[in-house]
Scaffold this motif. Structure first.
Motif, PDB file in Angstrom:
ATOM      1  N   ILE A 182       0.830  -1.202   0.000  1.00 56.34           N
ATOM      2  CA  ILE A 182       0.000   0.000   0.000  1.00 56.34           C
ATOM      3  C   ILE A 182       0.864   1.252   0.000  1.00 56.34           C
ATOM      4  O   ILE A 182       0.555   2.237  -0.689  1.00 56.34           O
ATOM      5  N   MET A 227       0.363   3.943  -2.822  1.00 58.10           N
ATOM      6  CA  MET A 227      -0.282   5.192  -2.429  1.00 58.10           C
ATOM      7  C   MET A 227       0.694   6.358  -2.623  1.00 58.10           C
ATOM      8  O   MET A 227       1.122   7.023  -1.688  1.00 58.10           O
ATOM      9  N   PHE A 275      -7.988   3.660  -6.039  1.00 53.53           N
ATOM     10  CA  PHE A 275      -7.355   2.726  -5.114  1.00 53.53           C
ATOM     11  C   PHE A 275      -8.401   1.727  -4.629  1.00 53.53           C
ATOM     12  O   PHE A 275      -9.470   2.112  -4.143  1.00 53.53           O
ATOM     13  N   LEU A 296      -3.338   8.358   3.929  1.00 53.55           N
ATOM     14  CA  LEU A 296      -4.335   9.222   3.289  1.00 53.55           C
ATOM     15  C   LEU A 296      -4.153  10.659   3.746  1.00 53.55           C
ATOM     16  O   LEU A 296      -5.121  11.391   3.928  1.00 53.55           O
ATOM     17  N   ARG A 353      -0.857  12.652  -0.115  1.00 56.95           N
ATOM     18  CA  ARG A 353      -1.122  11.427  -0.853  1.00 56.95           C
ATOM     19  C   ARG A 353      -2.603  11.285  -1.212  1.00 56.95           C
ATOM     20  O   ARG A 353      -2.944  10.841  -2.295  1.00 56.95           O
ATOM     21  N   GLY A 354      -3.483  11.658  -0.282  1.00 52.34           N
ATOM     22  CA  GLY A 354      -4.899  11.391  -0.492  1.00 52.34           C
ATOM     23  C   GLY A 354      -5.636  12.417  -1.311  1.00 52.34           C
ATOM     24  O   GLY A 354      -6.750  12.158  -1.771  1.00 52.34           O
ATOM     25  N   ILE A 381      -6.840  11.178  -4.845  1.00 48.53           N
ATOM     26  CA  ILE A 381      -7.669   9.979  -5.014  1.00 48.53           C
ATOM     27  C   ILE A 381      -9.098  10.373  -5.368  1.00 48.53           C
ATOM     28  O   ILE A 381      -9.734  11.166  -4.679  1.00 48.53           O
TER      29      ILE A 381
END
Length: 526
Positions: A162, A166, A173, A192, A196-197, A200
């Motif tokens: 992950i 990620m 994802f 997250l 990184r998040g 998404i």
């Protein structure tokens, strides 16, 4: 990973991107189809330019990941061709920067049925670890990991995979874990973070747990959230949703640790909410102002959709508590006053559907499915007229008897079942009703009376379909099979056909197209 027998790493070296001189391939073989490049020793032999066709496949077989890639170029020049050729020739290094990683037992070409369970699991771990160790962690746009049927993957491996996937810039994802025991993998919410998040757009988690949503950053791009069999509390989920203001769709299934589900008003773009079989759930409180589609499966619970003037479609299925139809007709007109499409499913009705003061003033389409698992043989089908009376603009009505069986209240066995004695049930007209279909049509007196009432009071009725099977419109068209009927259901279908001939056909208005569907040879058990 040496102890696990990690496969030899595939590698391609290229000294000259134009001539291909010095290129070599290790643990991989490039097999040419017609007019494709060949590997001779360590040299890449290119075909004649005028022989290369657009979309010619190159079959690249490695010891781990055989795949076919397609290159779509036209013979413009050698330079252009070679610039595109690495898509195929550098497969062995593709995992290092490949943007779409879709990993499963099937995609890794593991024979699920040819190995013992422990060997299969070890093979899966080895291959995935090989991929993720050799990936640069850059440029991943889509990551999907499905572990089925492997259920004993050490969390340290999952953490590593992950973390590599990620990366900043990832858009989709999915982590789908097959867990047998009660202890689930704890998803690392720290990954997250805002860095990184924030990129998404779609997040799908299955078979894991979430405990630290306080570490989740602003999920500013997230539009689709799917949680299946995820252990998360209502408070943790609320915190997560509050950081995901771009959400358009939420789907929660079998999340059995949620007791109270709250949807914050910050979700201005949320239009689809699906809550399926969350067994401990007691309340849904949504304040999303633009919610348009709501689905709920499970027990009868308290539902509040706020000022839900935008809710146009509801799917409500209740198979864990009784009298869902009574709940629906008394509660839903006030929960969603502007409802246009309604699907209802129930398996346990111990009382007849009551009349109600509430109205579905804009309802156009109504589909009711009655499953016979615990269905009362005394249920009065004519009480379904309560929905017609409450829906003055209804255009389409579908009633499905999902598991038809012999009725003890057959009109054919009623000494008072004289055709001249059957009367319509109320004086209310349904002037907008145009299409009616009843599947699993039976010979029950109340079913016949319901049908007669519709024919007499729906003055705009165009089509009436009486289907004595489990639904011709739901048959398996791709394999040319119908939903099977047992012996009792076949007997009841024959009695229903007699009831239609004796009590209904002569009453059909000339303007109505009557369709009668009977069992065929593909409806029987074999």
């Amino acid at each position: 990973m040496a102890a696990m027998g990690k496969p030899e790493q595939m590698e391609v070296r290229s000294q000259d991107a134009i001539t291909g001189e010095g290129s070599s391939c290790s643990a991989a073989e490039i097999k040419p189809d017609s007019h494709c490049g060949e590997i001779v020793g360590s040299q890449v032999q290119l075909p004649e330019l005028n022989a290369i066709k657009s979309g010619v496949p190159l079959r690249v077989e490695g010891s781990l990941y055989p795949r076919t890639f397609f290159i779509g170029y036209t013979p413009l020049c050698r330079c252009e061709m070679l610039l595109r050729l690495p898509v195929c020739l550098m497969l062995s290094r593709a995992w290092r920067c490949y943007p779409n990683l879709i990993i499963s037992v099937d995609s890794l070409c593991i024979n699920e049925y040819g190995s013992r369970y422990d060997e299969l699991t070890m093979d899966f771990i080895t291959r995935v670890e090989h991929i993720m160790q050799n990936h640069s962690g850059m440029g991943v746009k889509e990551f999907r990991l499905q572990s089925y049927p492997c259920s004993t993957i050490d969390p340290s491996y999952l953490d590593h995979w992950i973390q590599v996937a990620m990366a900043p810039g990832i858009k989709e994802f999915e982590l789908s874990l097959f867990e047998i025991g009660d202890i689930k993998y704890s998803f690392p919410c720290s990954l997250l973070s805002s860095e990184r998040g924030s990129s998404i757009q779609s997040l799908m988690l299955s078979g894991c747990s979430i405990h630290s949503t306080a570490q989740v950053g602003c999920m500013s791009s997230l539009t689709n959230l799917v949680l299946y069999s995820v252990d998360i509390s209502g408070e943790q989920l609320l915190h997560f949703l509050s950081n995901s203001c771009a959400l358009e769709k939420i789907s929660l299934s079998n999340c059995n640790t949620i007791i109270c589900l709250k949807i914050p008003c910050q979700l201005q773009k949320l239009n689809i909410l699906s809550v399926l079989d969350c067994q401990m759930l007691e309340m849904i409180d949504s304040n999303a102002p633009n919610l348009s589609t709501f689905s709920c499966t499970g027990r009868q619970i308290h539902i509040s959709l706020g000022h839900a003037f935008q809710v146009k479609e509801i799917r409500f299925s209740c198979h864990y508590s009784s009298n869902a139809l009574s709940y629906a007709i008394t509660k839903l007109p006030f929960i969603a006053p502007n409802l246009q499409t309604l699907f209802l499913s129930t398996s346990d009705e111990t009382i007849n559907t009551p009349m109600t003061l509430g109205k579905f003033l804009q309802l156009k389409y109504l589909e009711i499915t009655l499953c016979a698992t615990n269905f009362s043989p005394d249920y009065d089908f004519s009480s379904l007229l309560s929905f017609l009376d409450a829906s003055p603009t209804l255009e389409t009505l579908i009633i499905r008897i999902w598991l038809p069986t012999i009725r003890h209240d057959s009109i054919l066995e009623d000494p008072d079942g004289d055709s001249s004695q059957l009367q319509c049930l109320s004086e209310c007209y349904h002037d907008n009703l145009k299409n009616v279909m009843i599947t699993g049509f039976c010979s029950a007196k109340s079913m016949v009376e319901l049908t007669i009432h519709i024919m007499q009071k729906a003055r705009s009725l165009d089509c009436l379909t009486l289907d004595t099977t489990r639904g011709h419109d739901k048959r398996f068209a791709n394999i040319d099979r119908c939903w099977p009927l047992n012996e009792e259901a076949l007997v009841e279908a024959g009695k229903a056909r007699v009831a239609i001939e004796r009590y209904i056909e002569e009453r059909v208005p000339p303007s109505v197209n009557l369709k009668i569907i009977e069992p065929c040879s593909k409806c029987t058990y074999r």
